[in-house]
Design a protein around this motif. Structure first.
Motif, PDB file in Angstrom:
ATOM      1  N   TYR A  28       5.057   5.582   1.588  1.00 51.42           N
ATOM      2  CA  TYR A  28       4.523   5.162   2.890  1.00 51.42           C
ATOM      3  C   TYR A  28       3.094   4.651   2.754  1.00 51.42           C
ATOM      4  O   TYR A  28       2.743   3.591   3.288  1.00 51.42           O
ATOM      5  CB  TYR A  28       4.565   6.299   3.907  1.00 51.42           C
ATOM      6  N   CYS A  29       2.232   5.410   2.053  1.00 48.98           N
ATOM      7  CA  CYS A  29       0.827   5.008   1.927  1.00 48.98           C
ATOM      8  C   CYS A  29       0.700   3.643   1.266  1.00 48.98           C
ATOM      9  O   CYS A  29      -0.076   2.787   1.711  1.00 48.98           O
ATOM     10  CB  CYS A  29       0.040   6.059   1.147  1.00 48.98           C
ATOM     11  N   GLN A  30       1.466   3.420   0.194  1.00 48.98           N
ATOM     12  CA  GLN A  30       1.416   2.126  -0.475  1.00 48.98           C
ATOM     13  C   GLN A  30       1.856   1.005   0.456  1.00 48.98           C
ATOM     14  O   GLN A  30       1.270  -0.089   0.467  1.00 48.98           O
ATOM     15  CB  GLN A  30       2.306   2.151  -1.718  1.00 48.98           C
ATOM     16  N   THR A  31       2.888   1.273   1.261  1.00 47.48           N
ATOM     17  CA  THR A  31       3.397   0.250   2.174  1.00 47.48           C
ATOM     18  C   THR A  31       2.373  -0.078   3.249  1.00 47.48           C
ATOM     19  O   THR A  31       2.108  -1.251   3.538  1.00 47.48           O
ATOM     20  CB  THR A  31       4.701   0.745   2.827  1.00 47.48           C
ATOM     21  N   ALA A  32       1.794   0.957   3.859  1.00 43.71           N
ATOM     22  CA  ALA A  32       0.805   0.733   4.910  1.00 43.71           C
ATOM     23  C   ALA A  32      -0.450   0.075   4.351  1.00 43.71           C
ATOM     24  O   ALA A  32      -1.039  -0.816   4.981  1.00 43.71           O
ATOM     25  CB  ALA A  32       0.465   2.062   5.583  1.00 43.71           C
ATOM     26  N   GLU A  33      -0.853   0.498   3.156  1.00 42.10           N
ATOM     27  CA  GLU A  33      -2.031  -0.110   2.532  1.00 42.10           C
ATOM     28  C   GLU A  33      -1.796  -1.590   2.253  1.00 42.10           C
ATOM     29  O   GLU A  33      -2.683  -2.425   2.480  1.00 42.10           O
ATOM     30  CB  GLU A  33      -2.375   0.634   1.234  1.00 42.10           C
ATOM     31  N   GLU A  34      -0.596  -1.911   1.794  1.00 39.30           N
ATOM     32  CA  GLU A  34      -0.265  -3.316   1.540  1.00 39.30           C
ATOM     33  C   GLU A  34      -0.282  -4.130   2.829  1.00 39.30           C
ATOM     34  O   GLU A  34      -0.816  -5.245   2.871  1.00 39.30           O
ATOM     35  CB  GLU A  34       1.113  -3.411   0.888  1.00 39.30           C
ATOM     36  N   ALA A  35       0.300  -3.562   3.891  1.00 36.43           N
ATOM     37  CA  ALA A  35       0.351  -4.287   5.160  1.00 36.43           C
ATOM     38  C   ALA A  35      -1.046  -4.578   5.697  1.00 36.43           C
ATOM     39  O   ALA A  35      -1.261  -5.596   6.362  1.00 36.43           O
ATOM     40  CB  ALA A  35       1.152  -3.485   6.187  1.00 36.43           C
ATOM     41  N   MET A  36      -1.986  -3.705   5.415  1.00 32.22           N
ATOM     42  CA  MET A  36      -3.329  -3.841   5.982  1.00 32.22           C
ATOM     43  C   MET A  36      -4.350  -4.385   4.987  1.00 32.22           C
ATOM     44  O   MET A  36      -5.542  -4.453   5.291  1.00 32.22           O
ATOM     45  CB  MET A  36      -3.789  -2.484   6.515  1.00 32.22           C
ATOM     46  N   GLY A  37      -3.877  -4.761   3.782  1.00 34.91           N
ATOM     47  CA  GLY A  37      -4.780  -5.369   2.826  1.00 34.91           C
ATOM     48  C   GLY A  37      -5.785  -4.412   2.228  1.00 34.91           C
ATOM     49  O   GLY A  37      -6.910  -4.804   1.898  1.00 34.91           O
ATOM     50  N   ILE A  38      -5.414  -3.159   2.061  1.00 36.54           N
ATOM     51  CA  ILE A  38      -6.306  -2.127   1.514  1.00 36.54           C
ATOM     52  C   ILE A  38      -5.764  -1.674   0.166  1.00 36.54           C
ATOM     53  O   ILE A  38      -4.549  -1.512  -0.005  1.00 36.54           O
ATOM     54  CB  ILE A  38      -6.414  -0.932   2.477  1.00 36.54           C
ATOM     55  N   GLU A  39      -6.653  -1.460  -0.787  1.00 35.02           N
ATOM     56  CA  GLU A  39      -6.255  -0.965  -2.102  1.00 35.02           C
ATOM     57  C   GLU A  39      -6.828   0.423  -2.341  1.00 35.02           C
ATOM     58  O   GLU A  39      -8.028   0.656  -2.111  1.00 35.02           O
ATOM     59  CB  GLU A  39      -6.733  -1.919  -3.201  1.00 35.02           C
ATOM     60  N   ALA A  40      -5.983   1.327  -2.793  1.00 35.74           N
ATOM     61  CA  ALA A  40      -6.473   2.654  -3.194  1.00 35.74           C
ATOM     62  C   ALA A  40      -7.273   2.511  -4.483  1.00 35.74           C
ATOM     63  O   ALA A  40      -6.976   1.654  -5.320  1.00 35.74           O
ATOM     64  CB  ALA A  40      -5.309   3.609  -3.393  1.00 35.74           C
ATOM     65  N   PRO A  41      -8.289   3.325  -4.685  1.00 39.21           N
ATOM     66  CA  PRO A  41      -9.092   3.241  -5.918  1.00 39.21           C
ATOM     67  C   PRO A  41      -8.235   3.542  -7.149  1.00 39.21           C
ATOM     68  O   PRO A  41      -7.234   4.261  -7.077  1.00 39.21           O
ATOM     69  CB  PRO A  41     -10.165   4.320  -5.723  1.00 39.21           C
ATOM     70  N   PRO A  42      -8.627   3.010  -8.314  1.00 38.86           N
ATOM     71  CA  PRO A  42      -7.850   3.261  -9.547  1.00 38.86           C
ATOM     72  C   PRO A  42      -7.654   4.744  -9.835  1.00 38.86           C
ATOM     73  O   PRO A  42      -6.567   5.157 -10.256  1.00 38.86           O
ATOM     74  CB  PRO A  42      -8.698   2.578 -10.625  1.00 38.86           C
ATOM     75  N   ARG A  43      -8.684   5.564  -9.631  1.00 38.48           N
ATOM     76  CA  ARG A  43      -8.539   7.005  -9.918  1.00 38.48           C
ATOM     77  C   ARG A  43      -7.485   7.622  -8.998  1.00 38.48           C
ATOM     78  O   ARG A  43      -6.696   8.475  -9.431  1.00 38.48           O
ATOM     79  CB  ARG A  43      -9.872   7.728  -9.771  1.00 38.48           C
ATOM     80  N   ALA A  44      -7.453   7.208  -7.745  1.00 40.32           N
ATOM     81  CA  ALA A  44      -6.445   7.715  -6.815  1.00 40.32           C
ATOM     82  C   ALA A  44      -5.044   7.342  -7.288  1.00 40.32           C
ATOM     83  O   ALA A  44      -4.102   8.145  -7.183  1.00 40.32           O
ATOM     84  CB  ALA A  44      -6.699   7.175  -5.417  1.00 40.32           C
ATOM     85  N   ASN A  45      -4.881   6.127  -7.829  1.00 42.64           N
ATOM     86  CA  ASN A  45      -3.568   5.715  -8.327  1.00 42.64           C
ATOM     87  C   ASN A  45      -3.140   6.545  -9.530  1.00 42.64           C
ATOM     88  O   ASN A  45      -1.949   6.869  -9.681  1.00 42.64           O
ATOM     89  CB  ASN A  45      -3.602   4.227  -8.688  1.00 42.64           C
ATOM     90  N   PHE A  46      -4.081   6.911 -10.395  1.00 40.24           N
ATOM     91  CA  PHE A  46      -3.736   7.774 -11.523  1.00 40.24           C
ATOM     92  C   PHE A  46      -3.343   9.165 -11.030  1.00 40.24           C
ATOM     93  O   PHE A  46      -2.391   9.768 -11.541  1.00 40.24           O
ATOM     94  CB  PHE A  46      -4.915   7.857 -12.501  1.00 40.24           C
ATOM     95  N   ILE A  47      -4.069   9.681 -10.045  1.00 45.93           N
ATOM     96  CA  ILE A  47      -3.730  11.006  -9.504  1.00 45.93           C
ATOM     97  C   ILE A  47      -2.346  10.968  -8.870  1.00 45.93           C
ATOM     98  O   ILE A  47      -1.530  11.890  -9.064  1.00 45.93           O
ATOM     99  CB  ILE A  47      -4.800  11.452  -8.499  1.00 45.93           C
ATOM    100  N   ARG A  48      -2.054   9.908  -8.121  1.00 47.07           N
ATOM    101  CA  ARG A  48      -0.713   9.775  -7.534  1.00 47.07           C
ATOM    102  C   ARG A  48       0.356   9.796  -8.620  1.00 47.07           C
ATOM    103  O   ARG A  48       1.390  10.473  -8.488  1.00 47.07           O
ATOM    104  CB  ARG A  48      -0.626   8.489  -6.712  1.00 47.07           C
TER     105      ARG A  48
END
Length: 557
Positions: free
Chosen positions: A241-261
């Motif tokens: 869900y977070c990835q989908t909503a972030e994509e829809a709104m043009g927001i990128e999670a930080p690289p460290r957050a992506n590694f934690i995910r």
């Protein structure tokens, strides 16, 4: 094939029926198509381009406007294609694509139930999600239906089940069956001990999570709701869900957050596969393996509590990143637990080939051929056990999987044993990936600050490879700080459609482990089918009848 080449094929194939097509973000094509061209679009994206059917859904856009949608994946091209089809709000109908693509069967029935868009020519016109006593003409995902609406039961409605083949007998399994951890209703059509057909009914206690996401909670509350879609692998839904909503709104999670995910996702995969292996062993009466695998799994649950504060339902994901870091001083504890789990899982893997009892119950049993796997669009270990090299972490990389990709484990036999081997080998590969993710994890922030509500009309689609297989989320942004449409497809949604392909020709004793090998996640149920032994007559009891019978026997309390 590049997105530009696919766009050219779509324009050439659909001509004036194509209203628009655009690549909103890399790897995601969205086409607006006249509804009379739905079959042409499905044929192009499916058989012609070699795409895999993902999901379909309906949307109430407001002011009497309805839209049907179908999503396809060109896996090796890392490309999603979504077709939107505006339908007549006065007479909402669209031609069914299920005769062409069997994998679309449930999606089209759900589209009719929840939004009221009729798939004309569908080979199985029965309800899917709505209960049999739900009144006609009331569609829960219409905007004029409140999220807490509880309609009166419609009189005269009977549960519609498939007619058994002539000369066969009916054996109902469930909804309460000792070796399945959740309730499900499966009717087997028998000739002696051999199964010649079956019918499945589910969705008996539909929770309405999509409706809550559109009507009650906000964008940043939905991750905590999404995580409760599944009690074992909920983190995959909050991530998706977070990835989908972030994509829809043009927001990128930080690289460290992506590694934690990615780290938490792989920890979830390891504990889920070990839990499943124990349940599978229990189904075939091998409780020693059940006890051993759950013992191996337990330190992972303690580790999760150490990292995020909870054994399960982690509450880590938020819109824009994560709430919990994985500091350096926890890495040694994580690695120590992984070393022990890896050592003991390898021992389990070494023991499997030499166990003749397991081989008799698993090898050559419950075969899903590669052709059937493609026809029903099965995913995850079920697909990989049938020779399909599908893995969302590779086909549509997300989080940190481009930096640390998995080794896709594939077996060719398609039987229960193949699915066991895939999961055990994936467990070991996930441990390898967690080590690499910890080693490569960058420094930096763990969340991107979101300063304003997203504008309406944006859309996004994302996938996450759950332990059971690929999950899909779609978001169309709306007003009031919540989506206009949120569509979720869990892996089991596709697998249960394939039951009709795998169960026939089994014997009754092989059904529980074959179902278990798909790792199904059922909803709860409130109906029971009873067969009168003397006459063979069948009767389906409603919730109200069961309550009345209970109170008659045990009293009002």
């Amino acid at each position: 094939m590049s997105p530009q080449e696919v766009v050219a094929r779509i324009r050439d194939r659909l001509g004036n029926s194509l209203l628009s097509v655009q690549e909103l973000v890399p790897g995601k094509l969205y086409a607006e198509v006249k509804p009379e061209a739905v079959l042409a679009f499905a044929h192009l994206c499916g058989p012609e381009l070699g795409g895999r059917y993902i999901i379909g859904f309906g949307t109430d856009l407001g002011n009497g406007r309805l839209r049907a949608s179908h999503v396809f994946s060109l896996d090796k091209d890392n490309l999603f294609i979504t077709g939107h089809f505006p339908v007549n709000g006065e007479k909402p109908q669209i031609e069914s694509i299920t005769p062409l693509l069997r994998a679309a069967g449930w999606a089209e029935r759900e589209m009719r139930d929840l939004v009221g868009i009729e798939p004309v020519g569908h080979p199985d016109p029965r309800r899917l999600v709505l209960p049999d006593d739900w009144p006609d003409g009331v569609h829960p995902l219409r905007k004029d239906v409140p999220y807490d609406y509880h309609p009166p039961a419609a009189a005269g409605q009977e549960q519609k089940m498939k007619e058994p083949p002539e000369g066969s007998s009916v054996l109902p399994i469930g909804p309460f069956y000792p070796v399945l951890e959740e309730p499900a209703q499966l009717r087997l059509y028998m000739e002696g001990e051999k199964i010649v057909g079956c019918d499945y009914r589910g969705f008996y206690n539909h929770r309405g999570i999509e409706k809550l996401g559109e009507a009650v909670v906000t964008y940043n509350q939905i991750p905590f709701l999404a995580e409760r879609i599944c009690g074992i692998c909920g983190f995959i839904h909050s991530t998706c869900y977070c990835q989908t909503a972030e994509e829809a709104m043009g927001i990128e999670a930080p690289p460290r957050a992506n590694f934690i995910r990615s780290i938490v996702l792989e920890l979830e995969r390891v504990q889920s596969h070990l839990l499943w292996l124990g349940i599978a062993a229990h189904i075939v009466g091998f409780d020693t393996l059940l006890m051993q695998t759950w013992r191996i799994r337990e330190p992972l649950m303690w580790l999760a509590e150490r990292i995020v504060g909870a054994r399960k339902t982690y509450g880590v994901n938020i819109f824009g990143g994560v709430r919990r870091d994985i500091p350096k001083d926890t890495h040694q504890d994580i690695l120590r637990v992984l070393d022990q789990v890896e050592k003991e899982t390898k021992a389990v893997l070494d023991a499997l080939p030499g166990d003749t009892s397991l081989a008799m119950r698993l090898k050559g049993v419950g075969v899903i051929t590669k052709q059937a796997a493609e026809e029903f669009a099965v995913i995850g270990p079920t697909a990989r056990g049938s020779g399909l090299e599908l893995d969302a972490r590779v086909d549509h990389p997300y989080a940190a999987y481009a930096e640390v990709p998995p080794n896709v484990v594939v077996q060719q036999d398609g039987d229960n044993y193949a699915r066991v081997v895939v999961r055990v080998l994936e467990t070991l590969d996930s441990i390898r990936m967690i080590r690499e993710l910890l080693h490569k994890m960058p420094e930096g922030p763990i969340v991107t600050e979101v300063r304003e509500d997203p504008p309406p009309g944006r859309q996004g689609i994302s996938t996450v490879e759950a332990p059971r297989g690929e999950a899909i989320h779609y978001v169309l942004t709306g007003g009031d700080n919540r989506p206009l449409r949120w569509r979720v497809r869990a892996p089991t949604y596709q697998h249960l459609q394939a039951v009709q392909a795998v169960v026939p020709q089994l014997t009754v004793a092989d059904v529980p482990i074959t179902l278990g090998s798909l790792d199904p996640c059922f909803s709860c149920t409130e109906r029971v089918e009873a067969v009168q032994v003397e006459t063979g007559k069948r009767r389906v009891y409603t919730e109200q009848e069961l309550i009345a019978l209970s109170r008659k026997k045990y009293g009002p309390d």
